[in-house]
Write a protein that holds these residues in place. Structure first.
Motif, PDB file in Angstrom:
ATOM      1  N   SER A 100      41.750  35.703  -0.456  1.00 34.76           N
ATOM      2  CA  SER A 100      41.927  36.028   0.776  1.00 34.76           C
ATOM      3  C   SER A 100      41.417  37.811   0.719  1.00 34.76           C
ATOM      4  O   SER A 100      41.445  38.203   2.282  1.00 34.76           O
ATOM      5  N   GLY A 101      41.354  38.441  -0.155  1.00 26.49           N
ATOM      6  CA  GLY A 101      41.386  39.801   0.081  1.00 26.49           C
ATOM      7  C   GLY A 101      39.860  40.416   0.413  1.00 26.49           C
ATOM      8  O   GLY A 101      39.749  41.099   1.793  1.00 26.49           O
ATOM      9  N   ALA A 102      38.669  39.350   0.276  1.00 23.72           N
ATOM     10  CA  ALA A 102      37.947  39.601   0.697  1.00 23.72           C
ATOM     11  C   ALA A 102      37.706  39.014   1.742  1.00 23.72           C
ATOM     12  O   ALA A 102      36.810  40.273   2.568  1.00 23.72           O
ATOM     13  N   MET A 103      38.102  38.036   1.926  1.00 27.72           N
ATOM     14  CA  MET A 103      38.530  38.308   3.770  1.00 27.72           C
ATOM     15  C   MET A 103      38.661  38.475   4.923  1.00 27.72           C
ATOM     16  O   MET A 103      38.600  39.160   5.604  1.00 27.72           O
ATOM     17  N   LEU A 104      39.428  39.711   3.785  1.00 24.70           N
ATOM     18  CA  LEU A 104      40.765  40.580   4.925  1.00 24.70           C
ATOM     19  C   LEU A 104      39.536  41.775   4.885  1.00 24.70           C
ATOM     20  O   LEU A 104      39.517  42.525   6.651  1.00 24.70           O
ATOM     21  N   VAL A 105      38.916  41.785   4.351  1.00 25.60           N
ATOM     22  CA  VAL A 105      37.492  43.288   4.401  1.00 25.60           C
ATOM     23  C   VAL A 105      36.786  42.969   5.754  1.00 25.60           C
ATOM     24  O   VAL A 105      36.676  43.902   6.211  1.00 25.60           O
ATOM     25  N   LEU A 106      36.442  41.738   5.021  1.00 26.99           N
ATOM     26  CA  LEU A 106      35.808  41.684   6.368  1.00 26.99           C
ATOM     27  C   LEU A 106      36.002  41.127   8.024  1.00 26.99           C
ATOM     28  O   LEU A 106      35.326  41.328   8.546  1.00 26.99           O
ATOM     29  N   LYS A 107      37.153  40.847   7.324  1.00 29.05           N
ATOM     30  CA  LYS A 107      38.179  40.702   9.256  1.00 29.05           C
ATOM     31  C   LYS A 107      38.130  42.760   9.593  1.00 29.05           C
ATOM     32  O   LYS A 107      37.497  42.925  10.644  1.00 29.05           O
ATOM     33  N   TRP A 108      38.664  43.016   8.514  1.00 25.41           N
ATOM     34  CA  TRP A 108      39.073  44.789   9.104  1.00 25.41           C
ATOM     35  C   TRP A 108      37.224  45.097   9.906  1.00 25.41           C
ATOM     36  O   TRP A 108      36.604  46.019  10.678  1.00 25.41           O
ATOM     37  N   LEU A 109      36.068  44.823   8.773  1.00 21.04           N
ATOM     38  CA  LEU A 109      34.598  45.302   9.558  1.00 21.04           C
ATOM     39  C   LEU A 109      34.306  44.534  10.389  1.00 21.04           C
ATOM     40  O   LEU A 109      32.762  44.540  11.014  1.00 21.04           O
ATOM     41  N   GLY A 110      34.865  43.122  11.074  1.00 23.81           N
ATOM     42  CA  GLY A 110      34.368  42.842  12.314  1.00 23.81           C
ATOM     43  C   GLY A 110      33.487  41.959  12.266  1.00 23.81           C
ATOM     44  O   GLY A 110      32.700  41.512  12.837  1.00 23.81           O
ATOM     45  N   ARG A 134      47.574  46.404   5.639  1.00 25.55           N
ATOM     46  CA  ARG A 134      49.067  45.260   4.697  1.00 25.55           C
ATOM     47  C   ARG A 134      49.110  45.464   6.366  1.00 25.55           C
ATOM     48  O   ARG A 134      50.646  44.320   5.890  1.00 25.55           O
ATOM     49  N   LEU A 135      49.365  45.890   7.456  1.00 24.74           N
ATOM     50  CA  LEU A 135      49.727  44.742   8.440  1.00 24.74           C
ATOM     51  C   LEU A 135      49.184  44.129   8.945  1.00 24.74           C
ATOM     52  O   LEU A 135      49.928  42.450   8.927  1.00 24.74           O
ATOM     53  N   ASN A 136      47.753  43.550   8.724  1.00 25.49           N
ATOM     54  CA  ASN A 136      47.276  42.732   8.530  1.00 25.49           C
ATOM     55  C   ASN A 136      47.269  41.529   7.190  1.00 25.49           C
ATOM     56  O   ASN A 136      46.809  40.516   7.248  1.00 25.49           O
ATOM     57  N   ALA A 137      47.706  42.086   5.988  1.00 22.58           N
ATOM     58  CA  ALA A 137      47.867  40.789   5.073  1.00 22.58           C
ATOM     59  C   ALA A 137      49.358  40.009   5.514  1.00 22.58           C
ATOM     60  O   ALA A 137      50.062  39.830   4.611  1.00 22.58           O
ATOM     61  N   MET A 138      50.155  40.512   6.520  1.00 24.39           N
ATOM     62  CA  MET A 138      51.429  40.002   7.138  1.00 24.39           C
ATOM     63  C   MET A 138      51.329  40.015   8.030  1.00 24.39           C
ATOM     64  O   MET A 138      52.739  40.468   8.822  1.00 24.39           O
ATOM     65  N   ASN A 139      50.791  39.036   8.949  1.00 25.01           N
ATOM     66  CA  ASN A 139      50.951  38.522  10.041  1.00 25.01           C
ATOM     67  C   ASN A 139      51.122  39.621  11.078  1.00 25.01           C
ATOM     68  O   ASN A 139      50.683  38.860  12.108  1.00 25.01           O
ATOM     69  N   GLY A 140      49.568  39.990  10.514  1.00 23.36           N
ATOM     70  CA  GLY A 140      49.880  41.847  12.073  1.00 23.36           C
ATOM     71  C   GLY A 140      51.565  42.221  12.314  1.00 23.36           C
ATOM     72  O   GLY A 140      51.594  42.520  13.034  1.00 23.36           O
ATOM     73  N   GLN A 141      52.167  42.075  11.388  1.00 24.64           N
ATOM     74  CA  GLN A 141      53.762  41.926  11.984  1.00 24.64           C
ATOM     75  C   GLN A 141      53.952  43.713  11.362  1.00 24.64           C
ATOM     76  O   GLN A 141      54.356  44.446  10.487  1.00 24.64           O
ATOM     77  N   THR A 142      55.018  43.978  12.302  1.00 27.43           N
ATOM     78  CA  THR A 142      55.110  46.304  12.092  1.00 27.43           C
ATOM     79  C   THR A 142      55.964  46.324  10.676  1.00 27.43           C
ATOM     80  O   THR A 142      56.070  47.182  10.456  1.00 27.43           O
ATOM     81  N   ALA A 143      57.072  45.045  11.114  1.00 31.39           N
ATOM     82  CA  ALA A 143      58.174  45.516  10.073  1.00 31.39           C
ATOM     83  C   ALA A 143      58.296  44.429   9.010  1.00 31.39           C
ATOM     84  O   ALA A 143      58.174  42.944   9.030  1.00 31.39           O
ATOM     85  N   ASP A 144      58.061  44.968   7.845  1.00 32.76           N
ATOM     86  CA  ASP A 144      58.047  43.734   6.700  1.00 32.76           C
ATOM     87  C   ASP A 144      58.653  43.136   6.210  1.00 32.76           C
ATOM     88  O   ASP A 144      60.217  43.863   6.610  1.00 32.76           O
TER      89      ASP A 144
END
Ligand SMILES: Cc1ncc(COP(=O)(O)O)c(C=O)c1O
Length: 402
Positions: free
Chosen positions: A57-67, A223-233
Motif C-alpha cells: 500500500s505504501g508503494a501504491m501511495l508513492v505512485l499515486k503521489w507521482l501521478g 498522511r492525508l492520502n493514507a486516510m481517505n483524504g480526510q482533513t482530520a484524523d
C-alpha cells in the motif's frame, strides 16, 4: 529439532507495549504510530517517515503521489516478490522487468536499455537486505534523463524517473557509511510478520526527495492520502468540539493502527543494539560453515560500500538442478528445519506468464533461483540450531548429489 523459518520476536517489552495500547483507550492510528515513525525516521536517517499498513500500500501511495497512470512504465527487477510488480499494476501502469546480477540486485546495464520516454519510476529491490549499487543506478537515471517526459508538476520538479527503493528486506542496511535509505528518492520498508521489524502487517515510507521538494509537505500529503483524504484524523475528531472534517482528495485507506505499531515500536527500540547484531551473528555462522564447502555459493553481506540488514541467507549450491534443490529442501524439512526459496522469478508465475513475461529473457534471474535455498535468520536462533541447519544441508546435499 523443530526449527521454524521466521517466528516473530515477541518478548515482554512487546507484550507490555501492546497491552499498554489496548488499555489506553485508543487502538488505531495515534501516539504509538507517531512514536514508531519517529524511531523509523531516525534509523533510516530521514526527517520524515510515514507508517502505512503494508509495503504494497505504501508503494501504491508513492505512485499515486507521482501521478503514475495508464500507459506509464515502471521498471522493476524480474527477481523479487510479486508485490513489487503488483503495486505498479494497481497504479494502472506497466511493470517493465529487467534482469538482475549475480548478487541478486537489478542489473544497471539492463536498466539503461529498458528506460523509455514512458518510464516514470524505477523500483530497485534490496534483496535479502543487500543494498543495490545505487550510485551506478543514479548515474544511469541521470544519463537517460533526456528521455524523461513529465506529465505533471511533481514529475516536472523531479526531471527524471523516481528512484524508489523496495527496502522490504533492508531496514538498517548501510550504503556508503550511511543508512541505505539515503540512497534513493523514496524508500519503502515492509513491517510484515516475517521482516526484521514487524507490526504483523505494515510498512514505512521514508522520504528523501532532493530540493526543491519539501519532504514535510509531501509527508502531510501522504498522511492525508493514507486516510481517505480526510482533513482530520479519527483521534483529532474525538477531541471535544473537534468534530468537523472535510474530504479533499480520493485518498486510500491504508493507515497503520496503534495496536500493531506497538509491536514494532518495542522491537525497533532494541534493533540496532540487539536484534540486528543477532542477525549478523547467524549470517556469519552460516558463512563460516559454508565458506569451507567447495559446492556452496555464499550471499553478499558486506563490502567497502555496503552492509546488509541480514534479512535472509540466500545460499546457492553449485551445479545442481532445480529438482535437486527441491529435494534438498524436502530432506532438510523432514529433518526438522524449515528452509525456503526467495524468490520464484516473477516471469515464472502464472499471472505474469499470462501477461506475456517470459523467463527466457531473464537468464540470470533463473540462474540465481534454480539452486537457491534461503536459510532462516532471526535473533532467537541459537548457534546450536544454526549448526543443525548447516549439517542437515550438507547431509542432504551428499544424499542428493553425491
Ligand atoms: C521484496 C519484497 N517487496 C515487497 C513486499 C511486500 O511487503 P508487504 O507484505 O508489507 O506488502 C515483500 C514481502 O514479502 C517483499 O519480500
Amino acid at each position: 529439532m523443530n526449527i521454524p523459518f521466521s517466528p516473530p520476536y515477541i518478548d515482554k517489552d512487546v507484550l507490555d507495549e501492546v497491552l499498554d495500547t489496548l488499555q489506553s483507550g485508543w487502538i488505531t492510528t495515534g501516539p504509538k504510530v507517531k512514536a514508531l515513525e519517529k524511531l523509523a525516521a531516525e534509523i533510516a536517517g530521514v526527517q520524515h517517515a510515514l507508517c502505512v499498513n503494508s509495503w504494497t500500500s505504501g508503494a501504491m501511495l508513492v505512485l499515486k503521489w507521482l501521478g503514475v497512470k495508464k500507459g506509464d512504465e515502471v521498471i522493476i527487477p524480474a527477481y523479487t516478490y510479486a508485490a513489487t510488480a503488483l503495486a505498479v499494476i494497481h497504479a494502472d501502469a506497466t511493470p517493465v522487468m529487467v534482469d538482475v546480477q549475480d548478487d541478486f540486485t537489478i542489473n544497471p546495464e539492463a536498466l539503461k536499455t529498458a528506460i523509455t520516454p514512458a518510464t516514470k519510476a524505477v523500483i530497485t529491490v534490496d534483496i535479502a537486505g543487500w543494498p543495490c549499487n545505487y550510485d551506478t543506478i543514479k548515474k544511469v537515471l541521470q544519463e537517460e534523463s533526456h528521455q524523461f517526459i513529465a506529465d505533471n508538476q511533481v514529475q516536472q520538479q523531479l526531471g527524471k524517473p523516481l528512484l524508489m527503493a523496495d527496502a522490504a528486506h533492508s531496514f538498517g542496511a548501510v550504503y556508503k557509511n550511511k543508512p541505505a535509505s539515503l540512497a534513493a528518492d523514496i524508500t519503502v520498508f515492509s513491517l510484515h510478520a516475517v521482516k526484521n521489524i514487524t507490526t504483523a502487517e505494515g510498512g514505512v515510507i521514508a522520504l528523501n526527495l532532493p530540493k526543491p521538494f519539501d519532504n514535510d509537505t509531501i509527508y502531510k500529503w501522504m498522511r492525508l492520502n493514507a486516510m481517505n483524504g480526510q482533513t482530520a484524523d479519527a483521534l483529532t475528531k474525538t477531541q471535544k468540539g473537534n468534530w468537523r472534517y472535510d474530504i479533499v482528495s480520493d485518498g486510500l485507506k491504508i493507515n497503520l493502527t496503534d495496536v500493531c505499531a506497538a509491536i514494532g515500536l518495542a522491537q525497533m527500540r532494541k534493533y540496532k543494539a540487539k536484534l540486528l547484531p543477532e542477525r549478523k551473528r547467524i549470517f556469519n555462522h552460516y558463512s563460516k560453515f559454508f565458506g569451507n564447502k567447495s559446492w556452496a555459493i555464499l550471499p553478499p553481506a558486506i563490502d567497502a560500500e555496503r552492509e546488509s540488514s541480514y534479512h535472509l541467507y540466500l545460499l546457492r549450491i553449485k551445479a545442481i538442478s532445480e529438482a535437486q534443490r527441491d529435494k534438498i529442501i524436502q530432506l532438510v524439512a523432514d529433518a526438522g528445519a524449515a528452509v525456503n526459496v526467495h524468490f520464484v522469478p516473477l516471469p515464472m508465475l502464472t499471472l505474469f506468464k499470462n501477461l506475456g513475461y517470459n523467463i527466457d529473457l531473464y537468464p540470470q534471474a533463473y540462474s540465481n533461483y534454480h539452486n537457491e535455498i534461503s536459510l532462516p535468520i532471526y535473533s532467537q536462533l541459537t548457534d546450536e540450531q544454526c549448526t543443525f541447519i548447516e549439517e542437515q544441508i550438507e547431509k542432504a546435499f551428499n544424499a542428493v548429489v553425491k
